[in-house]
Design an enzyme around this catalytic site. Structure first.
Site, PDB file in Angstrom:
ATOM      1  N   MET A   1       0.857  -1.190   0.000  1.00  0.00           N
ATOM      2  CA  MET A   1       0.000   0.000   0.000  1.00  0.00           C
ATOM      3  C   MET A   1       0.897   1.246   0.000  1.00  0.00           C
ATOM      4  SD  MET A   1      -3.357  -1.039   2.142  1.00  0.00           S
ATOM      5  CE  MET A   1      -2.729  -0.819   3.772  1.00  0.00           C
TER       6      MET A   1
ATOM      7  N   GLY B   1      11.164  -3.040   5.526  1.00  0.00           N
ATOM      8  CA  GLY B   1      10.484  -4.337   5.400  1.00  0.00           C
ATOM      9  C   GLY B   1      10.113  -4.595   3.932  1.00  0.00           C
ATOM     10  N   HIS B   2       9.493  -3.601   3.288  1.00  0.00           N
ATOM     11  CA  HIS B   2       9.134  -3.757   1.873  1.00  0.00           C
ATOM     12  C   HIS B   2      10.381  -3.940   1.016  1.00  0.00           C
ATOM     13  CE1 HIS B   2       5.654  -1.093   3.254  1.00  0.00           C
ATOM     14  NE2 HIS B   2       5.060  -2.196   2.849  1.00  0.00           N
TER      15      HIS B   2
ATOM     16  N   SER C   1       4.583   0.744   8.585  1.00  0.00           N
ATOM     17  CA  SER C   1       4.231   2.083   8.068  1.00  0.00           C
ATOM     18  C   SER C   1       3.576   2.913   9.165  1.00  0.00           C
ATOM     19  CB  SER C   1       3.254   1.963   6.903  1.00  0.00           C
ATOM     20  OG  SER C   1       3.773   1.099   5.945  1.00  0.00           O
TER      21      SER C   1
HETATM   22  O1  PAF Z   1       0.054  -5.793   3.452  1.00  0.00           O
HETATM   23  C1  PAF Z   1      -0.400  -4.879   2.720  1.00  0.00           C
HETATM   24  O2  PAF Z   1       0.241  -3.865   2.472  1.00  0.00           O
HETATM   25  C2  PAF Z   1      -1.797  -5.033   2.127  1.00  0.00           C
HETATM   26  O3  PAF Z   1      -2.638  -5.681   3.003  1.00  0.00           O
HETATM   27  C3  PAF Z   1      -1.794  -5.707   0.746  1.00  0.00           C
HETATM   28  C4  PAF Z   1      -1.297  -7.139   0.801  1.00  0.00           C
HETATM   29  C5  PAF Z   1      -0.941  -4.913  -0.228  1.00  0.00           C
HETATM   30  C6  PAF Z   1      -3.220  -5.743   0.190  1.00  0.00           C
HETATM   31  O4  PAF Z   1      -3.766  -4.466   0.078  1.00  0.00           O
END
Ligand code: PAF
Length: 280
Positions: A30, A36-37, A186
């Protein structure tokens, strides 16, 4: 790095790459990208020929009283981070394209959504897996990466892949923590310095539980009590739930059976944080 906004363009690209026998990895997010991402993106790059990052703040997974409007959005910063991880495509759809006016079909989750966060957020996981299934259909990934911090989300996505026979590998990725142990999220940016300090009690309480298990404690009540005592020490934490459960079914354990998932959700001020660990 290319930004693609429409589902049709994204899907055409993906089908072409698949037709050429090339492998696609997807990291669904999102936005508000953090370390982490980035760990998911780095692993995704290693696993496939093409790395797709999706950024979409999914309205379907927020209840009316939740932080959909306030959820941090910073596309420019996200694009810079994506570029540094060698993302090939950023899929950045508009809500009206993913959910047109006559949108009416969604994915129901029967059992796994009844535990942990599902108790407080009854519609949340339906919204999550519905958008994840849409993203899978649009991006056509061979592999998709999910962080273990959102453990229940990961389990439900794995279950969806199994139950709906989706030809996709789900790669779970370890929780990334700050040096002092706070799980990166986040929502950490909502915390004041004093709240951030209090939030450290979450990872401390998880470590405490593992220590008790290492010392031979088998009593579930005793472990849960020690966890809540550690959390309450700061006086700033309001516990939403502490659960010791089976890592696959997510059903609570009355007798300790290892490995077990210890999952915590709590409020620090108005910010709700989650964290977990697998006790071994
Ligand atoms: O973990 C997230 O950021 C959200 O739940 C996802 C998997 C992108 C779905 O909107």
């Amino acid at each position: 790095m290319k930004i693609v906004e429409t589902p049709l363009e994204m899907q055409e690209w993906a089908l072409k790459k698949r037709g050429q026998g090339e492998k696609i990895a997807l990291v669904p997010t999102m936005g508000a990208l953090h370390e982490g991402h980035l760990s998911l993106l780095k692993e995704g790059k290693r696993l496939a020929d093409h790395l797709v990052l999706s950024i979409f703040v999914n309205p379907l997974q927020f209840a009316p009283d939740e932080d959909f409007k306030e959820y941090p959005r910073n596309l420019d910063a996200d694009l810079k981070k994506a570029e540094s991880c060698h993302v090939d495509i950023v899929f950045y759809p508009k809500a009206k394209d993913l959910y047109p006016k006559d949108f009416q079909i969604s994915v129901a989750v029967d059992i796994l959504s009844q535990f942990l966060c599902g108790q407080r957020r009854p519609e949340h996981f339906k919204g999550v897996v519905t958008v994840v299934l849409k993203l899978f259909n649009i991006v056509q990934p061979h592999v998709a990466l999910f962080g273990q911090k959102d453990y229940q989300q990961l389990r439900i996505v794995q279950q969806m892949v199994q139950d709906l026979n989706l030809p996709i590998q789900i790669k779970p990725m370890p929780i990334v923590r700050e040096d002092d142990g706070l799980a990166i999220s986040s929502r950490n940016r909502y915390l004041s310095p004093a709240e951030r300090q209090a939030a450290l009690s979450i990872s401390l309480s998880l470590a405490k539980a593992q220590r008790l298990v290492d010392e031979g404690t088998e009593n579930v009540e005793a472990i849960l009590k020690a966890v809540s005592a550690t959390l309450y020490e700061t006086k700033k934490v309001k516990i939403d739930y502490i659960t010791l459960c089976d890592p696959k079914s997510l059903e609570s354990l009355s007798h300790l059976k290892l490995p077990a998932l210890l999952a915590i959700a709590c409020f620090i001020g108005t910010t709700r944080l989650i964290d977990n660990c697998i006790l071994r």
